[in-house]
Design an enzyme around this catalytic site. Structure first.
Site, PDB file in Angstrom:
ATOM      1  N   GLU A  67     121.904  76.673  57.166  1.00  0.00           N
ATOM      2  CA  GLU A  67     123.324  77.049  57.228  1.00  0.00           C
ATOM      3  C   GLU A  67     124.186  75.882  57.684  1.00  0.00           C
ATOM      4  O   GLU A  67     125.289  75.674  57.162  1.00  0.00           O
ATOM      5  CB  GLU A  67     123.491  78.262  58.160  1.00  0.00           C
ATOM      6  CG  GLU A  67     122.870  79.523  57.545  1.00  0.00           C
ATOM      7  CD  GLU A  67     122.767  80.698  58.511  1.00  0.00           C
ATOM      8  OE1 GLU A  67     123.207  80.568  59.680  1.00  0.00           O
ATOM      9  OE2 GLU A  67     122.237  81.745  58.099  1.00  0.00           O
ATOM     10  N   LYS A  83     134.136  85.461  61.934  1.00  0.00           N
ATOM     11  CA  LYS A  83     134.440  85.989  60.601  1.00  0.00           C
ATOM     12  C   LYS A  83     135.945  86.260  60.461  1.00  0.00           C
ATOM     13  O   LYS A  83     136.684  86.233  61.465  1.00  0.00           O
ATOM     14  CB  LYS A  83     133.616  87.263  60.375  1.00  0.00           C
ATOM     15  CG  LYS A  83     132.101  86.993  60.333  1.00  0.00           C
ATOM     16  CD  LYS A  83     131.319  88.284  60.122  1.00  0.00           C
ATOM     17  CE  LYS A  83     129.845  88.016  59.958  1.00  0.00           C
ATOM     18  NZ  LYS A  83     129.075  89.260  59.706  1.00  0.00           N
ATOM     19  N   ASN A  94     132.028  93.086  61.754  1.00  0.00           N
ATOM     20  CA  ASN A  94     131.353  92.796  63.031  1.00  0.00           C
ATOM     21  C   ASN A  94     131.670  91.411  63.614  1.00  0.00           C
ATOM     22  O   ASN A  94     130.905  90.857  64.386  1.00  0.00           O
ATOM     23  CB  ASN A  94     129.841  93.063  62.926  1.00  0.00           C
ATOM     24  CG  ASN A  94     129.159  92.215  61.876  1.00  0.00           C
ATOM     25  OD1 ASN A  94     129.808  91.429  61.205  1.00  0.00           O
ATOM     26  ND2 ASN A  94     127.862  92.365  61.747  1.00  0.00           N
ATOM     27  N   HIS A 107     129.159  85.714  63.002  1.00  0.00           N
ATOM     28  CA  HIS A 107     127.848  85.416  62.418  1.00  0.00           C
ATOM     29  C   HIS A 107     127.093  84.461  63.338  1.00  0.00           C
ATOM     30  O   HIS A 107     127.706  83.566  63.938  1.00  0.00           O
ATOM     31  CB  HIS A 107     128.005  84.742  61.048  1.00  0.00           C
ATOM     32  CG  HIS A 107     126.715  84.142  60.564  1.00  0.00           C
ATOM     33  ND1 HIS A 107     125.744  84.883  59.933  1.00  0.00           N
ATOM     34  CD2 HIS A 107     126.208  82.879  60.688  1.00  0.00           C
ATOM     35  CE1 HIS A 107     124.704  84.099  59.671  1.00  0.00           C
ATOM     36  NE2 HIS A 107     124.954  82.873  60.111  1.00  0.00           N
ATOM     37  N   TYR A 146     124.621  83.948  52.074  1.00  0.00           N
ATOM     38  CA  TYR A 146     124.019  85.284  52.186  1.00  0.00           C
ATOM     39  C   TYR A 146     123.025  85.579  51.055  1.00  0.00           C
ATOM     40  O   TYR A 146     122.788  86.748  50.739  1.00  0.00           O
ATOM     41  CB  TYR A 146     125.126  86.343  52.214  1.00  0.00           C
ATOM     42  CG  TYR A 146     125.809  86.471  53.570  1.00  0.00           C
ATOM     43  CD1 TYR A 146     125.088  86.751  54.727  1.00  0.00           C
ATOM     44  CD2 TYR A 146     127.193  86.340  53.685  1.00  0.00           C
ATOM     45  CE1 TYR A 146     125.714  86.882  55.963  1.00  0.00           C
ATOM     46  CE2 TYR A 146     127.828  86.471  54.924  1.00  0.00           C
ATOM     47  CZ  TYR A 146     127.084  86.748  56.047  1.00  0.00           C
ATOM     48  OH  TYR A 146     127.703  86.895  57.279  1.00  0.00           O
TER      49      TYR A 146
HETATM   50  P1  IDP Z   1     123.355  89.664  61.023  1.00  0.00           P
HETATM   51  O1  IDP Z   1     124.769  89.225  60.737  1.00  0.00           O
HETATM   52  O2  IDP Z   1     123.248  90.388  62.332  1.00  0.00           O
HETATM   53  O3  IDP Z   1     122.341  88.543  60.898  1.00  0.00           O
HETATM   54  P2  IDP Z   1     122.394  90.637  58.442  1.00  0.00           P
HETATM   55  O4  IDP Z   1     121.396  91.739  58.242  1.00  0.00           O
HETATM   56  O5  IDP Z   1     121.965  89.242  58.150  1.00  0.00           O
HETATM   57  O6  IDP Z   1     122.971  90.769  59.927  1.00  0.00           O
HETATM   58  O7  IDP Z   1     123.649  90.998  57.540  1.00  0.00           O
HETATM   59  C1  IDP Z   1     124.672  90.049  57.323  1.00  0.00           C
HETATM   60  C2  IDP Z   1     126.003  90.736  57.441  1.00  0.00           C
HETATM   61  O8  IDP Z   1     126.101  91.711  56.395  1.00  0.00           O
HETATM   62  C3  IDP Z   1     126.231  91.528  58.720  1.00  0.00           C
HETATM   63  O9  IDP Z   1     126.634  90.720  59.813  1.00  0.00           O
HETATM   64  C4  IDP Z   1     127.323  92.481  58.277  1.00  0.00           C
HETATM   65  O10 IDP Z   1     128.595  91.814  58.229  1.00  0.00           O
HETATM   66  C5  IDP Z   1     126.896  92.787  56.852  1.00  0.00           C
HETATM   67  N1  IDP Z   1     126.092  94.020  56.786  1.00  0.00           N
HETATM   68  C6  IDP Z   1     124.799  94.180  57.171  1.00  0.00           C
HETATM   69  N2  IDP Z   1     124.399  95.443  56.980  1.00  0.00           N
HETATM   70  C7  IDP Z   1     125.455  96.094  56.428  1.00  0.00           C
HETATM   71  C8  IDP Z   1     125.660  97.436  55.994  1.00  0.00           C
HETATM   72  O11 IDP Z   1     124.775  98.306  56.064  1.00  0.00           O
HETATM   73  N3  IDP Z   1     126.893  97.743  55.485  1.00  0.00           N
HETATM   74  C9  IDP Z   1     127.890  96.819  55.384  1.00  0.00           C
HETATM   75  N4  IDP Z   1     127.733  95.540  55.787  1.00  0.00           N
HETATM   76  C10 IDP Z   1     126.535  95.187  56.305  1.00  0.00           C
HETATM   77 MG    MG Z   2     121.660  87.478  59.237  1.00  0.00          MG
END
Ligand code: IDP
Ligand code: MG
Length: 169
Positions: A146, A29, A132, A135, A69
């Protein structure tokens, strides 16, 4: 030639990428790119034994990110997530290998870095869920969706991997 036939078959029937041919979509990212984590992340996937089939630096459009997303469109953080993901280039990759989807997710760690164990990418390199760094597809079906969203089929390269006999019995 075998590779080409398999690619066409897999793209048409969305089923060919199984076993050692399973593919997953991984993206460093914008925060990971800015923080110079690209080399470290690629190193981990290479050393694990995965086979690189696609790699590019992309400034993703809002429409691509919204499609990527789409399942999260009703979440309160959705707009912030799109802003974050479009704040700079991402490094998009396709990695192939046995259980690529599940194993890549384990290498990433949990969505929230605070829940991610040391030794995982998110456990080692970040602190907040909103930054984080990486992805990874969460299922084989998501990976197929994807990969076709981020890569044209001609951007995925078939090449003979000389280390395969030392990675698979
Ligand atoms: P993942 O990336 O582990 O698959 P997902 O639930 O698919 O997690 O969420 C996609 C992305 O959305 C996450 O990697 C993170 O960057 C962001 N995200 C998820 N939950 C939150 C939140 O509670 N606050 C802010 N960003 C979030
Ligand atoms: Mg995800």
């Amino acid at each position: 030639m075998i590779c080409l036939v398999l690619t066409i078959f897999a793209n048409i029937f969305q089923t060919g990428w199984t076993g050692a041919n399973e593919r997953t979509f991984v993206a460093v990212k914008p925060d990971g790119v800015q923080r110079r984590l690209v080399g470290e992340i690629i190193r981990r996937f290479e050393r694990k034994g995965f086979h690189l089939v696609g790699l590019k630096l992309v400034q993703a459009s809002e429409s691509l990110l919204k499609a990527h997303y789409w399942e999260l469109r009703d979440k309160p953080f959705f707009n912030g997530l799109i802003r974050y993901m479009s704040s700079g280039p991402v490094v998009a990759m396709v990695w192939q290998g046995l259980d690529a989807v599940k194993t890549a997710r384990r290498m990433l760690g949990e969505t929230n870095p605070a829940d991610s164990l040391p030794g995982t990418i998110r456990g080692d390199y970040c602190l907040e869920v909103g930054r984080n760094v990486i992805h990874g597809s969460d299922s084989v079906e998501s990976a197929q969706r994807e990969i076709s969203l981020w890569f044209q089929s001609q951007e995925l390269t078939c090449w003979e991997d000389c280390s395969q006999h030392w990675i698979y019995a």
